[in-house]
Design a protein around this motif. Structure first.
Motif, PDB file in Angstrom:
ATOM      1  N   ASP A 353       0.816  -1.217   0.000  1.00 23.75           N
ATOM      2  CA  ASP A 353       0.000   0.000   0.000  1.00 23.75           C
ATOM      3  C   ASP A 353       0.849   1.266   0.000  1.00 23.75           C
ATOM      4  O   ASP A 353       0.377   2.336  -0.368  1.00 23.75           O
ATOM      5  N   GLY A 354       2.100   1.137   0.429  1.00 23.90           N
ATOM      6  CA  GLY A 354       2.975   2.299   0.506  1.00 23.90           C
ATOM      7  C   GLY A 354       3.707   2.568  -0.795  1.00 23.90           C
ATOM      8  O   GLY A 354       3.628   1.805  -1.764  1.00 23.90           O
ATOM      9  N   LYS A 355       4.442   3.677  -0.810  1.00 23.75           N
ATOM     10  CA  LYS A 355       5.211   4.098  -1.984  1.00 23.75           C
ATOM     11  C   LYS A 355       6.623   4.460  -1.544  1.00 23.75           C
ATOM     12  O   LYS A 355       6.874   4.729  -0.364  1.00 23.75           O
ATOM     13  N   VAL A 356       7.540   4.484  -2.486  1.00 23.27           N
ATOM     14  CA  VAL A 356       8.915   4.870  -2.188  1.00 23.27           C
ATOM     15  C   VAL A 356       8.966   6.383  -1.945  1.00 23.27           C
ATOM     16  O   VAL A 356       8.431   7.165  -2.734  1.00 23.27           O
ATOM     17  N   ILE A 357       9.606   6.784  -0.850  1.00 20.59           N
ATOM     18  CA  ILE A 357       9.743   8.216  -0.534  1.00 20.59           C
ATOM     19  C   ILE A 357      10.960   8.747  -1.297  1.00 20.59           C
ATOM     20  O   ILE A 357      12.043   8.925  -0.739  1.00 20.59           O
ATOM     21  N   LEU A 358      10.793   8.986  -2.576  1.00 20.91           N
ATOM     22  CA  LEU A 358      11.906   9.413  -3.422  1.00 20.91           C
ATOM     23  C   LEU A 358      12.456  10.768  -3.014  1.00 20.91           C
ATOM     24  O   LEU A 358      13.623  11.078  -3.262  1.00 20.91           O
ATOM     25  N   ASP A 359      11.613  11.595  -2.364  1.00 24.83           N
ATOM     26  CA  ASP A 359      12.019  12.957  -2.008  1.00 24.83           C
ATOM     27  C   ASP A 359      13.204  13.007  -1.048  1.00 24.83           C
ATOM     28  O   ASP A 359      13.865  14.034  -0.934  1.00 24.83           O
ATOM     29  N   ILE A 360      13.494  11.911  -0.351  1.00 24.13           N
ATOM     30  CA  ILE A 360      14.557  11.964   0.647  1.00 24.13           C
ATOM     31  C   ILE A 360      15.938  11.763   0.023  1.00 24.13           C
ATOM     32  O   ILE A 360      16.951  12.085   0.642  1.00 24.13           O
ATOM     33  N   PHE A 361      15.993  11.241  -1.202  1.00 28.83           N
ATOM     34  CA  PHE A 361      17.274  10.858  -1.791  1.00 28.83           C
ATOM     35  C   PHE A 361      17.905  11.982  -2.611  1.00 28.83           C
ATOM     36  O   PHE A 361      17.219  12.705  -3.331  1.00 28.83           O
ATOM     37  N   LYS A 362      19.237  12.083  -2.534  1.00 26.20           N
ATOM     38  CA  LYS A 362      19.968  13.021  -3.388  1.00 26.20           C
ATOM     39  C   LYS A 362      19.902  12.560  -4.842  1.00 26.20           C
ATOM     40  O   LYS A 362      19.580  13.316  -5.747  1.00 26.20           O
ATOM     41  N   GLU A 363      20.280  11.316  -5.047  1.00 29.81           N
ATOM     42  CA  GLU A 363      20.260  10.732  -6.382  1.00 29.81           C
ATOM     43  C   GLU A 363      19.216   9.629  -6.394  1.00 29.81           C
ATOM     44  O   GLU A 363      19.210   8.752  -5.533  1.00 29.81           O
ATOM     45  N   THR A 364      18.326   9.705  -7.365  1.00 29.81           N
ATOM     46  CA  THR A 364      17.226   8.729  -7.396  1.00 29.81           C
ATOM     47  C   THR A 364      17.238   7.944  -8.697  1.00 29.81           C
ATOM     48  O   THR A 364      17.626   8.446  -9.743  1.00 29.81           O
ATOM     49  N   GLN A 365      16.818   6.718  -8.573  1.00 26.40           N
ATOM     50  CA  GLN A 365      16.573   5.853  -9.725  1.00 26.40           C
ATOM     51  C   GLN A 365      15.091   5.506  -9.706  1.00 26.40           C
ATOM     52  O   GLN A 365      14.476   5.452  -8.639  1.00 26.40           O
ATOM     53  N   PRO A 366      14.491   5.289 -10.873  1.00 24.72           N
ATOM     54  CA  PRO A 366      13.076   4.879 -10.885  1.00 24.72           C
ATOM     55  C   PRO A 366      12.893   3.618 -10.053  1.00 24.72           C
ATOM     56  O   PRO A 366      13.712   2.699 -10.119  1.00 24.72           O
ATOM     57  N   SER A 367      11.865   3.611  -9.219  1.00 26.01           N
ATOM     58  CA  SER A 367      11.640   2.435  -8.374  1.00 26.01           C
ATOM     59  C   SER A 367      11.161   1.264  -9.223  1.00 26.01           C
ATOM     60  O   SER A 367      10.347   1.419 -10.126  1.00 26.01           O
TER      61      SER A 367
END
Length: 848
Positions: A353-367
């Motif tokens: 039900d949850g989602k990846v909190i991408l906002d916390i990362f400096k460098e992000t990759q698509p989940s």
């Protein structure tokens, strides 16, 4: 040890309201260091806010209806006994199970629930480890299943601290004047303090030992220190409550702050034992009331202490790939597990039900995603079968009873089991209610409401009324309310809010306001002011609504719905800048709040900031909740404005829109049938069933469609009206389904003529003027323009009935341009028969 390590630390009930002032005074330096080098924000809890359910959601990324942990206790498989909830209740794989399958090593310490310990790659010190007897004369062996692997028992067992081992050096930082406590007095605070402190030290000892002695990739540590200290001592925390004696206040006023500072000291030790390549997450599952809403005497309801839990807990993260000193928004408990999987480069289950909190990362990759980790074959380090003695956890049961989370089980085991089963079902219904899955909640509650004594069915009726409110079935909610008032129950339930919501739903807003004013006088709080504000808003008393929402926000500043309501009110008052600010505050509190994004878009659009309005509408539309269709239409409107010249006036520029529905509306007897006839002759398809035949009052037909009459109950049929014209009287316009685009031709006619025509049609004396009806129509017409402005999928023109008769060509041109289609204007003109202009109020001038 790997370079991508992550440690998750749970501080049950930690709250920014307490932490904020302590950080400012430099009293929580370890947490301050993490915030300065990482991100922080609110962590939103779930309903019901019961810790075993919530921490299982943290571990799995799923809501309790999926992971299966539904309360503090469970019925053993043979259905002959009860026990504190165990890991056996969890039906979904936790983070550590998935990491085990993928070759990672995990340590889990104190997680609730984690007994019996799962056989993962790593170490599990379960939540049973620290539960020891306070009596030094009684042995406290480490029972089977407490620790995995079993060969670590001898190494770890002596790390447990016992309550009787506490000295004054341990106690005085919390209770400086502890010597003044009468040891045999009821309410002796040393008893809970020694138990809570010793148990959490035991957890901490095991955790730091494993940090020093073992290799690991992921580690999870859970502390209940803050939560349990708050349940025992928050009533004494400053500011002093009037009903607390000065003596007790002076003794215990420092305990809660002491708990937070001690928790920070333990965090400092953990940080000493990890390196800079380790990512740290600190979080709590909910907050804790510390203001005027603190409850001194808990009602006799299931898990009553949870009533002190606040909506928002805390979230802090720091690490090599974590942003620095930045506040983030919109976090939920179920987002933690997906985010940790993403950290390790693993796919997130689509059933989470949850989602990846991408906002916390400096460098992000698509989940990355996987259909479900539950479907993957292989070794996940899971429990194989039940090997737990049902009666082996008396210490935990006693603690839950002392804390007030459960009642002492009935002496008759069959009664105790029945009550527990009902409680677990009720918790599941509340989970569904929190997810707005009203139908599943309704099914469970319907079954529970059939229970007989000794089961108290009153709480089930309360939740069923909330289900009905969610389904907008206000009549059924009212029926349950009447039944509820006849039920005999020991608990005095406050039903002011439910009763007011039912009245509002039934259009009796003034009566609802009266009930809420009475509730406010009894016990003023933020929620009652919020509901009063809503009533004023509905009554279009916007200044009064603004004052009420001001009171609500002053009392509780971190409630997103309060700020959203204030944004809507300020918008109506034309204060667009302030409206946008409150909408933004609402979004900061709950990032994925579609109504707040939509409101922000409206305010920005009025301010002329179309580019940012477009972003706000796009966000609201993407969330696909209550405001989804409105946001889509608003987005289309803004995009058209951005493409058009600067002097473009949207309200004067009409075009055909795909699948548009043309609605002919107005008050009864205002010329709607004539306009429908004209549109039909002009070449438009019309939606009518011709069930109502022409008569003396309408010799050329009514052009009605029977389902329109029940539009307020069912509007699903509107799909049949696409690219057609349909007649809908003015009072029903607000019941349209706003997933469609509407072009409304609103027929105006002199109100005196309308009323006299209606009087004659129903066989009454047209000269007997119904003043009340006339005034109601005046008010109804006033609301149409405001309603139109609120609905982005609505385009509306007014067509005067008399002008149609006297200037047909001009009016026909107006209608053709509006609908955006080429119409047969000659045939439309043939419909106009001035001889049918009847029931004119010839004496109108004499009446005025």
């Amino acid at each position: 040890m790997g370079k991508n390590k992550l440690i998750l630390i749970g501080w049950d009930a930690a709250d920014w309201k307490i932490i904020g002032p302590l950080l400012a005074k430099g009293l929580m330096p370890s947490l301050k260091k993490l915030i300065d080098t990482g991100v922080y924000g609110n962590m939103s809890t779930m309903n019901p806010p019961y810790s075993p359910m919530l921490w299982s959601s943290v571990a799995t990324g799923k809501t309790p209806d999926k992971h299966g942990v539904l309360g503090f206790v469970e019925v053993v498989p043979n259905k002959k006994a009860l026990r504190p909830v165990t890991a056996n209740s969890r039906k979904s794989r936790a983070i550590w199970n998935i990491l085990h399958n993928q070759g990672y090593k995990s340590n889990v310490v104190g997680w609730w629930p984690s007994f019996p310990a799962e056989p993962i790659n790593g170490v599990v010190v379960s939540d049973k480890f620290q539960k020891v007897s306070p009596d030094p004369s009684k042995p406290s062996p480490v029972v089977k299943g407490t620790i995995h692997p079993e060969n670590l028992v001898d190494e770890l067992k002596d790390l447990r601290m016992f309550p009787f081992e506490l000295t004054k050096e341990h106690i005085l930082p919390f209770i400086p004047n502890a010597a003044a406590i009468v040891q045999k007095e009821e309410g002796n605070g040393l008893v809970p303090l020694s138990r809570i402190l010793s148990q959490n030290v035991s957890v901490h000892n095991a955790a730091t030992y494993l940090l020093r002695k073992t290799d690991w990739d992921f580690m999870a540590i859970y502390y209940d220190l803050i939560d349990h200290f708050c349940h025992s001592f928050m009533k004494y925390h400053p500011p002093k409550l009037s009903k607390i004696s000065q003596e007790k206040y002076d003794l215990y006023k420092d305990v809660v702050v002491g708990a937070y500072r001690f928790q920070d000291m333990m965090l400092g030790r953990v940080m000493d034992l990890i390196d800079e390549s380790t990512t740290v997450i600190i979080m709590s599952d909910h907050g804790f009331e510390s203001g005027n809403k603190r409850i001194l005497k808990m009602p006799k309801v299931t898990a009553a202490p949870a009533l002190d839990h606040r909506q928002f807990g805390i979230f802090v993260a720091s690490g090599p790939n974590i942003k620095k000193n930045e506040k983030i928004f919109g976090l939920g408990l179920i987002d933690v597990a997906p985010t940790i999987l993403h950290h390790f480069g693993l796919p997130v289950g689509e059933d989470m039900d949850g989602k990846v909190i991408l906002d916390i990362f400096k460098e992000t990759q698509p989940s990355k995603t996987i259909e479900s980790w539950e479907n993957v074959k292989g070794d996940f380090g899971e429990l194989e079968q039940e090997e737990v003695d049902a009666l082996s956890d008396n210490e935990t049961m006693e603690q839950l009873i002392e804390l007030g989370y459960i009642e002492r089980p009935d002496e008759k085991i069959e009664v105790a089991i029945l009550k527990t089963k009902c409680e677990l079902k009720h918790n599941l219904a509340r989970v569904y209610l929190g997810k707005k899955d009203f139908e599943n909640a309704k099914d469970i509650l319907s079954e529970l409401m059939l229970e007989k004594e000794p089961i108290d069915v009153a709480p089930y009726y309360i939740d069923m009324m909330n289900v009905c409110l969610g389904l907008k079935d206000f009549d059924q909610a009212d029926t349950y309310l009447k039944k509820f008032k006849t039920i005999k129950t020991e608990v005095k339930f406050n039903i002011h809010f439910i009763e007011a919501d039912i009245l509002v739903g039934k259009g009796k807003t003034k009566l609802a306001l009266k009930i809420l004013e009475e509730a406010k006088d009894i016990k003023p709080n933020a929620e009652v002011w919020f509901k009063i504000g809503n009533c004023y808003f509905i009554l279009q008393r916007y200044e009064d609504a603004k004052k009420a929402f001001d009171f609500a926000i002053e009392m509780e500043q971190d409630r997103a719905k309060f700020h959203k309501a204030m944004a809507e009110t300020l918008y109506e008052l034309g204060e667009y800048q302030e409206s946008a600010e409150h909408a933004l505050t609402s979004i900061e509190l709950i990032k994925y709040y579609p109504a707040a994004h939509y409101m922000l878009g409206k305010a920005l659009e009025k301010m002329g900031d179309l580019e940012n309005a477009k972003i706000a509408y796009k966000t609201a539309a993407s969330l696909k909740q209550k405001t989804y269709h409105r946001a889509e239409k608003a987005l289309e409107n803004v995009e058209e404005k951005l493409k058009a010249p600067k002097d473009f006036k949207d309200k004067n520029q009409f075009k055909y829109r795909k699948d548009q529905i043309v609605v002919v509306s107005g008050l009864p007897r205002s010329g709607t049938s004539l306009m429908m006839q004209m549109l039909e002759k002009g070449g438009m398809d019309i939606l009518t069933d011709k069930k109502r035949e022409a008569d003396e009052s309408n010799p050329k037909g009514y052009y009605e469609y029977e389902p329109v009459m029940s539009l307020h109950k069912d509007n699903a049929w509107l799909d049949k009206a696409k690219d057609k014209a349909v007649k809908i009287v003015a009072p029903l316009l607000k019941r349209l389904d706003f997933q469609y685009r509407y072009k409304i031709i609103f027929m105006n006619r002199d109100l005196n003529e309308v009323v006299k025509s209606q009087q004659k049609m129903i066989g009454r004396d047209p000269e007997t003027f119904p003043v009340k009806l006339f005034n109601a129509y005046v008010e109804q017409l006033k609301t149409i323009e405001k309603w139109k402005e609120k609905e982005p999928g609505i385009e509306l023109i007014y067509v005067d009935y008399k002008n149609v008769l006297e200037n047909p060509e001009e009016m026909i041109d107006k209608v053709e341009k509006f609908v955006g289609l080429e119409l047969n204007k000659k045939e439309m003109a043939k419909c106009i028969d001035k001889s049918l202009y009847r029931n004119i109020a010839v004496k109108a001038k004499d009446k005025t």
